[in-house]
Structures are given as C-alpha cells and as structure tokens.
Scaffold this active site. Structure first.
Site, PDB file in Angstrom:
ATOM      1  N   ALA A  54       0.849  -1.197   0.000  1.00 18.92           N
ATOM      2  CA  ALA A  54       0.000   0.000   0.000  1.00 18.92           C
ATOM      3  C   ALA A  54       0.881   1.243   0.000  1.00 18.92           C
ATOM      4  O   ALA A  54       1.784   1.375   0.839  1.00 18.92           O
ATOM      5  CB  ALA A  54      -0.909  -0.004   1.227  1.00 18.92           C
ATOM      6  N   LYS A 116       5.773   3.407  17.087  1.00 17.08           N
ATOM      7  CA  LYS A 116       5.912   3.561  18.549  1.00 17.08           C
ATOM      8  C   LYS A 116       4.897   4.532  19.139  1.00 17.08           C
ATOM      9  O   LYS A 116       4.364   4.309  20.222  1.00 17.08           O
ATOM     10  CB  LYS A 116       7.327   4.001  18.918  1.00 17.08           C
ATOM     11  N   GLY A 145      15.430   0.667  17.121  1.00 23.01           N
ATOM     12  CA  GLY A 145      15.774   0.304  15.740  1.00 23.01           C
ATOM     13  C   GLY A 145      16.186  -1.149  15.629  1.00 23.01           C
ATOM     14  O   GLY A 145      15.391  -2.060  15.860  1.00 23.01           O
ATOM     15  N   LYS A 216       8.921   5.298  23.403  1.00 19.73           N
ATOM     16  CA  LYS A 216       9.690   4.044  23.499  1.00 19.73           C
ATOM     17  C   LYS A 216       9.765   3.575  24.955  1.00 19.73           C
ATOM     18  O   LYS A 216       9.669   2.373  25.237  1.00 19.73           O
ATOM     19  CB  LYS A 216      11.084   4.259  22.906  1.00 19.73           C
TER      20      LYS A 216
HETATM   21  N1  HSE Z   1      14.024   9.828  15.386  1.00 19.36           N
HETATM   22  C1  HSE Z   1      14.335   8.670  16.135  1.00 19.36           C
HETATM   23  C2  HSE Z   1      15.715   8.807  16.753  1.00 19.36           C
HETATM   24  C3  HSE Z   1      14.356   7.411  15.335  1.00 19.36           C
HETATM   25  O1  HSE Z   1      16.377   9.795  16.530  1.00 19.36           O
HETATM   26  O2  HSE Z   1      16.096   7.911  17.484  1.00 19.36           O
HETATM   27  C4  HSE Z   1      13.056   6.756  15.214  1.00 19.36           C
HETATM   28  O3  HSE Z   1      12.477   6.561  16.461  1.00 19.36           O
END
Ligand code: HSE
Length: 446
Positions: A54, A116, A145, A216
């Site tokens: 998609a 997240k 990540g 997170k």
């Molecule tokens: N923008 C986030 C970071 C990555 O700098 O860790 C994705 O969560």
C-alpha cells in the site's frame, strides 16, 4: 512433533505479506525481503512473499521500479486479500495505521508494526483486540531500531523481575548532546549540524522534546511490568534548554549528560508503583552509557536474576529498522504454523500503578547564578537544610564570573521531586539569585 514433509509443503506455499508504507523503512523491508528470501526460507523452512504494497502514489512508486502489479493506494486491499497472512504497518500514521492494525487483527492477520507513537497511545486497545481474536502483534522495530530489545525483554529475560531500565533511545538527541559535550556547541548549533547531516528532521520537535524517547519508554515499561502505562503518568523533559555551561560544569564534576529513559520498579511485589521518566541526566563519565555517542542507542536492563545487561546498536535508519522488522515477520510466520499464547504483549498486571512525580527520588545537579558576596551560600544552604535536602558538593567557578554575579554549582543528595520543587521555588525567589535555577537529575545506577 513436526514432520519433515510438513515443512516441504510449507515451502511450496509462500506466506503472503502485505506491506503498508513504502517510505524509507518500507522500501528497506521490501528490499531485504527480496534479498534475504532464500536465507529466510532456509532458516525458517517457510517462504515469504510480498503480495501487496500500500502506497500513497502508485504511479510514482512504479516509476521508481517497484512492481506495479502489487502496488495499491488502498490499505484495505491488504486486509481484504485472504492470501495476505501478515500485515506490516510502516506508514507511521495515526488514524489510518490504527484502522489498518485493528482491521487486520479482526481478520486474523498477524500484525508487525514499527509505530511507537501509536503503540504508546493505543497499545492497550490494540492488545485487547489481539487477545480477543487470538492474533499476535509484533513491534521489535518500535524501540531501539535494530537492537533486539523487545524480544530480549519478552523472551530472554522472561524469568526476571525487571529492576530497572536505563535507555538512550533517541539517536537524534544523542547526536546533539554528543556534539554539545565534545565540541562545546550550543543546542541550536548542534541541532543545525544534525539537520545538515540528516540526523534530525526539518521539524525535530519530537526528538528534542523527549516524546519520541517517551513513547519508546512507555513500550519498554509496559512490556516489563505487564500493563499499558498511561502517557500522562510519566515525566518527560527534553534537551532544548541545556546549555554549554551545563556540560562544562558537569564535566568538572566527572559527568556527561545524556537523555535517558529511566524505568524502575521499587520491588517485585504486587501493587509496587513503577516510575517512568525521560529527561536529561548527568551520567558518571566512567559508566558505559556515557560512552554511547552519536546516533547510537543503548539500553541497560537490570534483572533480578541475570543482573546487569546492555544492548547497543543503531536505533534508526533503513537497514537496522528493516532487520528488526524481518525478525518480526519471521516470528509471525512461525506463529502462523504454531498458535501461541504470548501475542507479543502478555498482560500480567503485577504492579499496576505509576509513582506520582512528586514522590520520585533522584540526585540532582543545581546551577545558580548568584551575587558574588558573603552570605549567599548560607542563604541557599539554609533553604535546602530546612527542606531536609542534603548537599553533597558545592563549587563556585570564579573564572566564569560575569560582572557582579558568579555561577554556584551544587550536587544534591537523594531527594524527592516535591522537595526539590519547593526548594527551587524558594531559592529562585531569593534576591541574591539572579536567574532561574537550573536543575538536572543525576543517575548513579546503584
Ligand atoms: N528519530 C528517532 C531517533 C528514530 O532519533 O532515534 C526513530 O524513532
């Protein structure tokens, strides 16, 4: 017991994957599902095939070389295709992503998501639906990540009460803090550099105001303690107001400054409150987290059986994020063969409540701008003493005097947020204190 011929049949019938989103992460997942298809087939005994993708703009993606026949501009096409057994949500949106996930669950498709913010806000609803329909939802890429921290908490550390988690879980802010620390840059200078290098978005708000890390932290804490943590019960402070002098004085005292997600449970007994907070933190230079620099992430987990563990790696980027999503897809494919009880989040509700901010204990670094005359330290120390707040060290860097004022830097023994709030109100109101007091929490990982 699994019969060899069953695996052979499985390899002949590819498992259909619907990929929702073909941005940086989606394109990486697509690429690696092609390049690792044989490897995954060999390892899993299962063949994985992308059946539908998609996208927002089918013509543009086709022109970029993606196979036109599988592109659609309707995410509903993924959900409605009975051959799509696993839906990978990497659109990173809110309403549409939630609708896709809930629809997929209702149709018994296993969901993999990297979203997240959505999990932090709607994790409870998503896993209620997952439980109702008996469908797993996997989200390894949502935190850290490429670092396999979700599976580590869910599987490898399942026999541990999690005593604490300390995480550097935002690469953008860690890059900025590293440059402020190493090169003496101001926050705006370091942010501009991060943007020029592509480490910060043109709109860097969520990365620098702490909320990306907070999403997170909510996911990690929820997983560790078995209930979805409400976002309004956690404390979040960003890095925008840190100054070069914070770093200079912290270094004099033997500390670096990191944006930490801190998660703790006072005990493993029923009803014990947990704390979840994200804020700039003084970290002793000798602690391993102080050496996590640039865009790297690291999560230190203390379990009451295993002791200290550390997970380190790239917290963002196409390839590390794809690696995490491939592992979820592999787990989803296995789950299609063998139904399972753990659907990606196992509510266990051992603890069930968050500690009010005012009760959270910490040590502190205080920086005041005071008149350079006798009696000033006595006034400040008097207020702290009346509030039962102890000073562990104090210094006055004369070289940084500006006119009639001088910085006064103090390290404060463990005190509650409420004590410090009262102390700062009173200290800030003193005539001899010329600027708003600056306070940063200190962590000694004990
Ligand atoms: N923008 C986030 C970071 C990555 O700098 O860790 C994705 O969560």
């Amino acid at each position: 017991m699994q019969q060899p011929h069953t695996q052979q049949i499985q390899t002949q019938q590819p498992i259909g994957i619907g990929l929702a989103g073909l941005g940086n992460v989606g394109a990486g997942v697509f690429k690696h599902l092609q390049s690792k298809r044989t490897l995954l087939r060999e390892r899993l005994g299962l063949d994985l095939e992308v059946r539908k993708v998609a996208v927002r703009d089918r013509v543009r993606r086709a022109a970029e070389g993606f196979p036109e026949a599988i592109l659609t501009e309707r995410w509903q096409d993924l959900v409605e295709d009975p051959e799509v057994r696993i839906v990978v949500e990497v659109m990173g949106r809110k309403e549409e992503s939630l609708a896709l996930i809930l629809e997929s669950i209702a149709r018994k498709k296993i969901v993999v998501t990297a979203n997240k913010a959505l999990l932090a806000e709607y994790g409870r609803e998503i896993f209620e639906a997952a439980t109702l329909h008996g469908v797993p939802v996997f989200y390894e890429a949502a935190v850290g990540g490429g670092i396999p921290i979700i599976k580590a908490l869910r599987e490898a550390l399942v026999g541990n009460h999690i005593v604490s988690i300390h995480g550097i879980i935002n690469g953008t802010s860690n890059y900025i803090l590293t440059r402020m620390q190493e090169a003496g840059l101001s926050f705006p200078q370091a942010l501009e550099e991060a943007q020029a290098l592509g480490y910060a978005e043109p709109d860097p708000a969520a990365d620098v105001n702490g909320w990306d890390a907070a999403h997170k932290a909510i996911i990690l804490a929820s997983l560790a303690y078995g209930f979805w943590i409400p976002a309004d019960k956690i404390y979040v402070e960003g890095i925008e107001s840190l100054t070069a002098s914070d770093f200079r004085f912290a270094r004099e005292l033997g500390y670096g400054i990191k944006l930490l997600g801190i998660i703790k449970a006072a005990s493993d007994t029923q009803g014990a409150a947990i704390e979840v907070r994200v804020h700039p933190t003084l970290v002793p230079e000798k602690h391993v987290l102080a050496s996590v620099n640039g865009v790297f992430n690291a999560v230190a987990v203390k379990g009451n059986v295993v002791g200290d563990t550390l997970f380190y790696g790239r917290g963002a980027g196409q390839d590390p994020t794809s690696s995490a999503i491939l592992s979820d897809i592999a787990e989803a494919a296995e789950a299609l063969q063998y139904p399972r009880r753990n659907l990606g989040f196992m509510p266990h509700g051992l603890y069930g409540s968050c500690k009010p901010l005012d009760e959270i204990l910490s040590e502190y670094f205080l920086q005041l701008c005071v008149e350079d005359r006798p009696g000033v330290i006595a006034q400040v120390a008097g207020i702290l003493g009346e509030l039962n707040v102890g000073i562990s060290s104090i210094f006055q860097p004369e070289a940084e005097a500006e006119g009639a004022t001088v910085p006064l830097v103090m390290m404060i023994h463990t005190a509650s947020h409420a004590q410090m709030r009262m102390a700062l109100d009173r200290i800030g109101a003193l005539e001899c204190v010329r600027k708003t007091p600056r306070m940063i929490r200190v962590e000694h990982f004990s």
